[in-house]
Design a protein around this motif. Structure first.
Motif, mmCIF file in Angstrom:
data_model
loop_
_atom_site.group_PDB
_atom_site.id
_atom_site.type_symbol
_atom_site.label_atom_id
_atom_site.label_comp_id
_atom_site.label_asym_id
_atom_site.label_seq_id
_atom_site.Cartn_x
_atom_site.Cartn_y
_atom_site.Cartn_z
ATOM 1 N N TYR A 221 0.835 -1.206 0.000
ATOM 2 C CA TYR A 221 0.000 0.000 0.000
ATOM 3 C C TYR A 221 0.873 1.261 0.000
ATOM 4 N N VAL A 222 1.936 1.249 0.771
ATOM 5 C CA VAL A 222 2.851 2.392 0.769
ATOM 6 C C VAL A 222 3.430 2.592 -0.625
ATOM 7 N N ALA A 223 3.784 1.506 -1.279
ATOM 8 C CA ALA A 223 4.398 1.589 -2.605
ATOM 9 C C ALA A 223 3.458 2.169 -3.652
ATOM 10 N N VAL A 224 2.142 2.020 -3.447
ATOM 11 C CA VAL A 224 1.182 2.591 -4.403
ATOM 12 C C VAL A 224 0.560 3.871 -3.841
ATOM 13 N N ASP A 225 1.203 4.440 -2.805
ATOM 14 C CA ASP A 225 0.799 5.719 -2.222
ATOM 15 C C ASP A 225 -0.613 5.679 -1.636
ATOM 16 N N MET A 226 -0.893 4.603 -0.909
ATOM 17 C CA MET A 226 -2.175 4.480 -0.202
ATOM 18 C C MET A 226 -1.853 4.347 1.292
ATOM 19 N N GLN A 227 -1.392 5.462 1.855
ATOM 20 C CA GLN A 227 -0.876 5.472 3.216
ATOM 21 C C GLN A 227 -1.926 5.067 4.255
ATOM 22 N N ALA A 228 -3.143 5.555 4.090
ATOM 23 C CA ALA A 228 -4.183 5.274 5.075
ATOM 24 C C ALA A 228 -4.457 3.773 5.166
ATOM 25 N N ARG A 229 -4.481 3.120 4.027
ATOM 26 C CA ARG A 229 -4.739 1.677 4.023
ATOM 27 C C ARG A 229 -3.539 0.910 4.580
ATOM 28 N N ALA A 230 -2.352 1.414 4.335
ATOM 29 C CA ALA A 230 -1.167 0.788 4.917
ATOM 30 C C ALA A 230 -1.245 0.837 6.440
ATOM 31 N N LYS A 231 -1.650 1.973 6.977
ATOM 32 C CA LYS A 231 -1.790 2.101 8.426
ATOM 33 C C LYS A 231 -2.788 1.093 8.975
ATOM 34 N N LEU A 232 -3.928 0.937 8.278
ATOM 35 C CA LEU A 232 -4.943 -0.005 8.744
ATOM 36 C C LEU A 232 -4.410 -1.437 8.755
ATOM 37 N N ALA A 233 -3.669 -1.795 7.716
ATOM 38 C CA ALA A 233 -3.108 -3.145 7.648
ATOM 39 C C ALA A 233 -2.150 -3.390 8.795
ATOM 40 N N TRP A 234 -1.281 -2.432 9.070
ATOM 41 C CA TRP A 234 -0.294 -2.606 10.129
ATOM 42 C C TRP A 234 -0.922 -2.530 11.511
ATOM 43 N N GLN A 235 -1.945 -1.688 11.661
ATOM 44 C CA GLN A 235 -2.644 -1.630 12.943
ATOM 45 C C GLN A 235 -3.355 -2.952 13.237
ATOM 46 N N GLU A 236 -3.926 -3.552 12.213
ATOM 47 C CA GLU A 236 -4.562 -4.860 12.388
ATOM 48 C C GLU A 236 -3.525 -5.913 12.768
ATOM 49 N N LEU A 237 -2.375 -5.852 12.117
ATOM 50 C CA LEU A 237 -1.299 -6.801 12.421
ATOM 51 C C LEU A 237 -0.906 -6.717 13.893
ATOM 52 N N ILE A 238 -0.713 -5.498 14.383
ATOM 53 C CA ILE A 238 -0.297 -5.297 15.777
ATOM 54 C C ILE A 238 -1.378 -5.768 16.741
#
Length: 258
Positions: A221-238
């Motif tokens: 998601y970061v690589a395709v400039d979708m920062q908000a979705r990247a945050k959600l993915a990592w928050q779910e992981l944690i």
């Protein structure tokens, strides 16, 4: 009728599951007795001899209740001989012509169709590419059949086995999705990675990829400039894997985004 009875010849040429023996038979004068003999041959995994008894019943006692049962057991003989495509066709024909039969009503025939699809799936052999790199259409057929069976027959006695098979098949499909996601990522195609990982997480959670998939999904998601979705993915992981190997990576990545 003639075409169905050709199973005996086909089994004689192609039977390869279990032992086949000499396929010697000793026909009786009653349909019931021949059916019982055929069942014993099924238990012995002598698919050819079994099919001879059942074929004999169908030709000599066509109006007996055992002729219908023999039709089903011919399909079982095909299954046992690893002629899975033929077995699937035979089971489907049985369902079509005997929709109210108890072995249809209790889910047996439907389960065997799903199991036959599963049995066709190729294994791994070191000379060939791993199974997860191959086309998965047959695997998807197995999933669809087994899910259909579980939906239609909530009280069937074969459900536990079907669930076990479905879990194994789901793992294989997850392996394939992970392989393709990594393939796209390694070749600089992050959107392809995103699509495959989303599919993996939507359909095949709980088979061993969730933590790594969420970590890679955030990176993609970061690589395709979708920062908000990247945050959600990592928050779910944690949240889901606070002590997992990737939790600290995700925390560090999130801290760097602020």
């Amino acid at each position: 009728m003639i075409a169905r009875l050709l199973i005996v010849a086909a089994l004689a040429l192609a039977a390869c599951g279990g032992k086949t023996g000499a396929a010697a038979v000793d026909y009786s004068v009653s349909a019931q007795r021949n059916y019982e003999k055929g069942l014993k041959q099924l238990e012995k995994k002598d698919w050819i001899a079994a099919s001879k008894y059942f074929g004999f019943i169908k030709s000599r006692f066509p109006y007996s209740k055992y002729a219908v049962l023999a039709e089903l057991r011919l399909a079982d003989a095909e299954f046992g001989a690893e002629q899975f495509l033929e077995a699937i066709d035979s089971y489907r024909l049985f369902m079509k012509f005997h929709p109210t039969h108890e072995m249809v009503a209790n889910g047996y025939v439907s389960f065997r169709i799903g199991e036959a699809y599963y049995k066709q799936l190729p294994g791994d052999f070191w000379l060939f590419p791993p199974s997860y790199e191959k086309d998965q259409s047959a695997t998807e057929d197995a999933v669809n059949e087994l899910k259909s069976y579980l939906d239609k027959f909530p009280e069937s006695p074969y459900r536990d086995r079907a669930k076990q098979i479905l879990k194994l098949v789901g793992k294989r499909l997850a392996d394939h999705e992970w392989y393709v996601a990594r393939y796209y990522w390694d070749r600089g195609k992050p959107m392809g990675t995103v699509l495959r990982l989303r599919r993996l997480l939507e359909k095949y959670r709980g088979v061993g990829y969730d933590e790594e998939a969420l970590w890679l999904l955030g990176r993609a998601y970061v690589a395709v400039d979708m920062q908000a979705r990247a945050k959600l993915a990592w928050q779910e992981l944690i949240a889901r894997y606070p002590k997992g190997a990737r939790a600290q990576n995700a925390k560090t990545a999130l801290a760097g985004m602020r």
